[in-house]
Motif scaffolding. Structure first.
Motif, PDB file in Angstrom:
ATOM      1  N   ARG A  25      -7.812  -2.116   1.372  1.00  0.00           N
ATOM      2  CA  ARG A  25      -6.965  -1.420   2.345  1.00  0.00           C
ATOM      3  C   ARG A  25      -7.776  -0.658   3.383  1.00  0.00           C
ATOM      4  N   ARG A  26      -8.827   0.013   2.940  1.00  0.00           N
ATOM      5  CA  ARG A  26      -9.587   0.885   3.849  1.00  0.00           C
ATOM      6  C   ARG A  26     -10.736   0.169   4.553  1.00  0.00           C
ATOM      7  N   ARG A  27     -11.238  -0.901   3.978  1.00  0.00           N
ATOM      8  CA  ARG A  27     -12.289  -1.727   4.566  1.00  0.00           C
ATOM      9  C   ARG A  27     -13.451  -0.921   5.160  1.00  0.00           C
ATOM     10  N   PRO A  28     -14.241  -0.288   4.300  1.00  0.00           N
ATOM     11  CA  PRO A  28     -15.392   0.463   4.805  1.00  0.00           C
ATOM     12  C   PRO A  28     -16.356  -0.450   5.555  1.00  0.00           C
ATOM     13  N   ILE A  54      -4.831   7.183   8.443  1.00  0.00           N
ATOM     14  CA  ILE A  54      -3.654   8.044   8.649  1.00  0.00           C
ATOM     15  C   ILE A  54      -2.721   7.502   9.727  1.00  0.00           C
ATOM     16  N   LEU A  55      -3.199   6.606  10.560  1.00  0.00           N
ATOM     17  CA  LEU A  55      -2.390   6.080  11.656  1.00  0.00           C
ATOM     18  C   LEU A  55      -1.038   5.522  11.206  1.00  0.00           C
ATOM     19  N   PRO A  56      -0.966   4.710  10.152  1.00  0.00           N
ATOM     20  CA  PRO A  56       0.338   4.153   9.758  1.00  0.00           C
ATOM     21  C   PRO A  56       1.193   5.082   8.879  1.00  0.00           C
ATOM     22  N   THR A  60       6.655  12.031   6.149  1.00  0.00           N
ATOM     23  CA  THR A  60       6.691  12.500   4.762  1.00  0.00           C
ATOM     24  C   THR A  60       5.293  12.496   4.152  1.00  0.00           C
ATOM     25  N   GLU A  61       4.544  11.455   4.429  1.00  0.00           N
ATOM     26  CA  GLU A  61       3.188  11.350   3.886  1.00  0.00           C
ATOM     27  C   GLU A  61       2.250  12.366   4.542  1.00  0.00           C
ATOM     28  N   LEU A  62       2.356  12.507   5.852  1.00  0.00           N
ATOM     29  CA  LEU A  62       1.530  13.501   6.537  1.00  0.00           C
ATOM     30  C   LEU A  62       1.860  14.902   6.049  1.00  0.00           C
TER      31      LEU A  62
END
Length: 126
Positions: A25-28, A54-56, A60-62
């Motif tokens: 998901r994060r693809r470093p 954090i873009l998507p 509620t998540e923020l």
């Protein structure tokens, strides 16, 4: 505890499937140079990496991430679990821990969008 150590602790507790999903998901950027949880945490806490993560996120998540930093008892545990799987929440002992790098990035993004963390936290819960 620094954000890197708190996130590395969370990463160290993940099973292989959760770790694989996190990296997918994060693809470093520097996957080939990562050899331990601290290395992965360092990569995931880079500003550009946090920005992409954090873009998507929805309000509620923020809000849950901001509440974890300011009023942990108000943060939604189920939402924090999902966000932990994205590498946006650290751990200290058995408790979720806000990561200053993530909280700062959210504040900067909200300010750039013409809002503020305080405004998001003061909105009625959805």
């Amino acid at each position: 505890m620094s954000g890197t150590l708190a996130l590395a602790s969370a990463i160290a507790e993940m099973d292989r499937d959760a770790l694989r999903a996190l990296v997918s998901r994060r693809r470093p950027h520097a996957v080939g140079t990562i050899s331990d949880p601290i290395g992965l945490a360092t990569e995931l806490l880079r500003g550009d990496s946090i920005g992409r993560a954090i873009l998507p996120l929805d309000r509620t998540e923020l809000r849950a991430l901001l509440q974890l930093a300011s009023a942990p008892h108000l943060a939604d545990a189920a939402v924090l679990t999902r966000l932990g799987a994205l590498g946006l929440v650290g751990v200290a002992g058995n408790a979720p821990l806000a990561l200053d790098e993530v909280t700062t990035a959210i504040g900067e993004a909200l300010t750039a969008a013409g809002s503020s963390p305080e405004a998001l936290l003061s909105e009625p819960a959805p």
